[in-house]
Design a protein around this motif. Structure first.
Motif, PDB file in Angstrom:
ATOM      1  N   VAL A 184      -3.686  42.293 -29.464  1.00 28.65           N
ATOM      2  CA  VAL A 184      -4.076  41.720 -28.178  1.00 28.65           C
ATOM      3  C   VAL A 184      -4.883  40.444 -28.389  1.00 28.65           C
ATOM      4  O   VAL A 184      -4.682  39.433 -27.694  1.00 28.65           O
ATOM      5  N   ARG A 188      -3.754  36.779 -27.097  1.00 30.60           N
ATOM      6  CA  ARG A 188      -4.611  35.990 -26.221  1.00 30.60           C
ATOM      7  C   ARG A 188      -4.739  34.570 -26.747  1.00 30.60           C
ATOM      8  O   ARG A 188      -4.690  33.595 -25.985  1.00 30.60           O
ATOM      9  N   GLU A 199      -2.544  38.524 -18.050  1.00 30.83           N
ATOM     10  CA  GLU A 199      -3.463  39.624 -17.752  1.00 30.83           C
ATOM     11  C   GLU A 199      -3.732  40.452 -19.007  1.00 30.83           C
ATOM     12  O   GLU A 199      -2.859  40.604 -19.860  1.00 30.83           O
ATOM     13  N   GLU A 200      -4.942  40.978 -19.083  1.00 31.95           N
ATOM     14  CA  GLU A 200      -5.310  41.793 -20.245  1.00 31.95           C
ATOM     15  C   GLU A 200      -4.435  43.044 -20.329  1.00 31.95           C
ATOM     16  O   GLU A 200      -4.021  43.444 -21.425  1.00 31.95           O
TER      17      GLU A 200
END
Length: 544
Positions: A184, A188, A199-200
């Motif tokens: 992740v 990012r 979006e996370e």
């Protein structure tokens, strides 16, 4: 310049950019700093974890004229030459397409030539497990005693297929799956550099779908960026992956654990209407059931183990309180088998629906696991004070008139010792149901004899069964030890103590005694034999 895929554009060029493989990177840097470079390495691990990338970074670093902290400087002549795709000092060989003896013999002839720029000539053999037996034998001697300027790096996803003679000549490094949180973070960085809004939750879904592979994660992000025109949402990611959101999975798993087959089928209909892949959904259900099983066992460390947010872990623990552990394991097996069956099925939806119905009805499943699950549910119901409903007694068919009973002479009442013990019918019936299932599974010869018998209660340590009059002859067969023994064994297991079997026939006296049978004479009395043995069991051999 043509567009370059994200996984190529963002391929690490330095050790510092390699994600999730810190122990391996640290070891290789120390070897470069101390000059203890080995002649053969084996990089093994699942796809997309950085094996080939690390091999290329290592090849540039050991050829650098002035490495700083184990990293290539990027400014010297060797670094400039090795950064080009056509350099001659780093040779990549795809063993999947060059797996014969001739290719390895050609490599063995070229390995004697020194490097053109750097100190080492590095041979990276990808998918080395695809080499033939003859090719491995041709490589062995060179791999054991190569020239001083040669370094071999073998990369494979299946190290168990390599001969022990090859494994013993290499330094082995196992590349682990990259944790989702690290993927992740990398996604990012890539999304921000591309000027995209992500979006996370969307990045987390991509990381979970990549299953520990950074290359897969970057490829999925590339697809989502193209589809979403620079904006990546969780809904968009699920649409690209053909996956379901977590709320839908919780709803579906709740229907399965409650035994609500109708709700489960309605959810499958919605799933198919949304264009989801049944095989992908079956895989997601298996993962969800695994999470519930871990929630029952691990509890506190669940968020770390499944790489979840704590609020999601709490939700898993709440849903895991209801179903027995055996039920979760049985459902996992059902959906794993269903996923495999869908590969060959003409209608995958039907396979998924059948699997859901079977998951909702454990009482109809054969095997010890389903039986244990049913017993666990019964024990839970009894422990909470719930009374199971007793099965209604069988009623005779409306078109079958009851035989007229002859008046019986008055007799003395039966001794108190022979009276059937007054126990709760529901408890006895439930235990008899469990015993009956055991007999059906283990004793194929004995089960037809008791299939139509009705459970009447307990008489001491004996279970009383009543046969229909049309099955009266079965009582004599059940007197044989070979037929009675498996039934009594199943009764003992279900009741938790040694139990015997007592068989009566519908219409007999309570004591179970029966008067001697005097068969009448003549064809006009065949009705008697039909009542005694059953009409379907009579065969007339002589019409005279």
């Amino acid at each position: 310049m043509a567009y370059q895929a994200l996984y190529r554009a963002w391929r690490p060029g330095r050790f510092a950019d390699v994600v999730g493989q810190e122990p391996i990177v640290t070891t290789l840097i120390r070897q470069i700093e101390t000059g203890r470079v080995a002649h053969a390495y084996l990089f093994c691990g699942s796809r997309g974890t950085g094996k080939t990338t690390t091999a290329k970074v290592f090849a540039r670093a050991i050829n650098c004229a002035s490495p700083a902290g184990g990293e290539a400087c990027g400014a010297c002549e060797a670094c400039a030459e090795l950064s080009k795709e056509n350099n001659m000092d780093v040779v990549e060989i795809d063993a999947a397409s060059n797996n014969g003896v001739d290719e390895i013999r050609a490599l063995r002839e070229k390995v004697v030539y020194p490097p053109s720029v750097g100190r080492y000539k590095v041979y990276i053999i990808d998918e080395v497990h695809m080499l033939s037996t003859g090719a491995f034998n041709a490589l062995l001697k060179t791999l054991e005693e190569p020239p001083e300027h040669a370094v071999f790096i073998l990369a494979t996803t299946e190290p168990q297929k390599l001969p022990a003679t090859v494994l013993s000549r290499c330094q082995r490094y196992d590349f682990k799956r990259i944790p989702a949180r690290l993927i992740v973070g990398r996604l990012r960085t890539v999304a921000d550099a591309a000027g995209a809004e992500a979006e996370e939750a969307a990045l987390a879904d991509i990381a979970r779908a990549a299953e520990g592979g950074m290359r897969d994660a970057l490829s999925l992000l590339d697809m989502c960026l193209s589809y979403g025109a620079g904006k990546v949402t969780a809904e968009l990611v699920r649409g690209v992956l053909g996956a379901s959101d977590r709320t839908f999975l919780f709803d579906f798993a709740g229907a399965l654990t409650r035994g609500d087959a109708a709700r489960a089928l309605l959810l499958i209909d919605r799933l198919i209407a949304d264009g989801r892949d049944p095989a992908v959904f079956a895989r997601e259900v298996v993962a969800h059931m695994r999470a519930l099983l871990l929630a029952q066992i691990v509890k506190a460390e669940l968020a770390e183990l499944l790489e979840l947010a704590e609020e999601d872990a709490v939700r898993y623990r709440e849903q895991a309180k209801e179903p027995p552990r055996e039920a979760l394991m049985r459902m996992m097996r059902l959906f794993m088998d269903a996923e495999s069956d869908m590969k060959w099925a003409a209608q995958p939806r039907s396979v998924l629906e059948l699997c859901a119905v079977r998951a909702c009805h454990p009482e109809r499943e054969p095997g010890d696991t389903a039986l244990i699950e049913r017993i666990a549910k019964l024990e839970a119901a009894l422990a909470s004070g719930m009374q199971a409903q007793a099965q209604p007694a069988r009623e005779p068919a409306p078109d079958a008139p009851k035989p007229k009973e002859k008046p019986k002479p008055a007799r003395a009442p039966e001794p108190a010792a022979k009276a059937v013990t007054a126990v709760p019918e529901a408890e006895g019936a439930a235990q008899w149901t469990a015993a009956r299932s055991l007999v059906e599974e283990r004793a194929k010869a004995s089960f037809p004899l008791i299939r139509e018998a009705a459970f009447k209660g307990l008489e001491g340590d004996a279970a009383v069964l009543e046969l229909p009059r049309t099955r009266k002859m079965y009582r004599a067969i059940l007197d044989k030890d070979a037929m009675r023994a498996p039934i009594e064994q199943a009764l003992s297991e279900a009741f938790g103590r040694p139990m015997a079997l007592k068989v009566t026939v519908e219409g007999d006296r309570a004591s179970g005694a029966q008067p001697p049978v005097v068969p009448p004479q003549g064809r006009e009395n065949l009705r008697h034999f039909a009542d005694l043995f059953g009409r379907e069991n009579l065969v007339i051999l002589d019409d005279e």
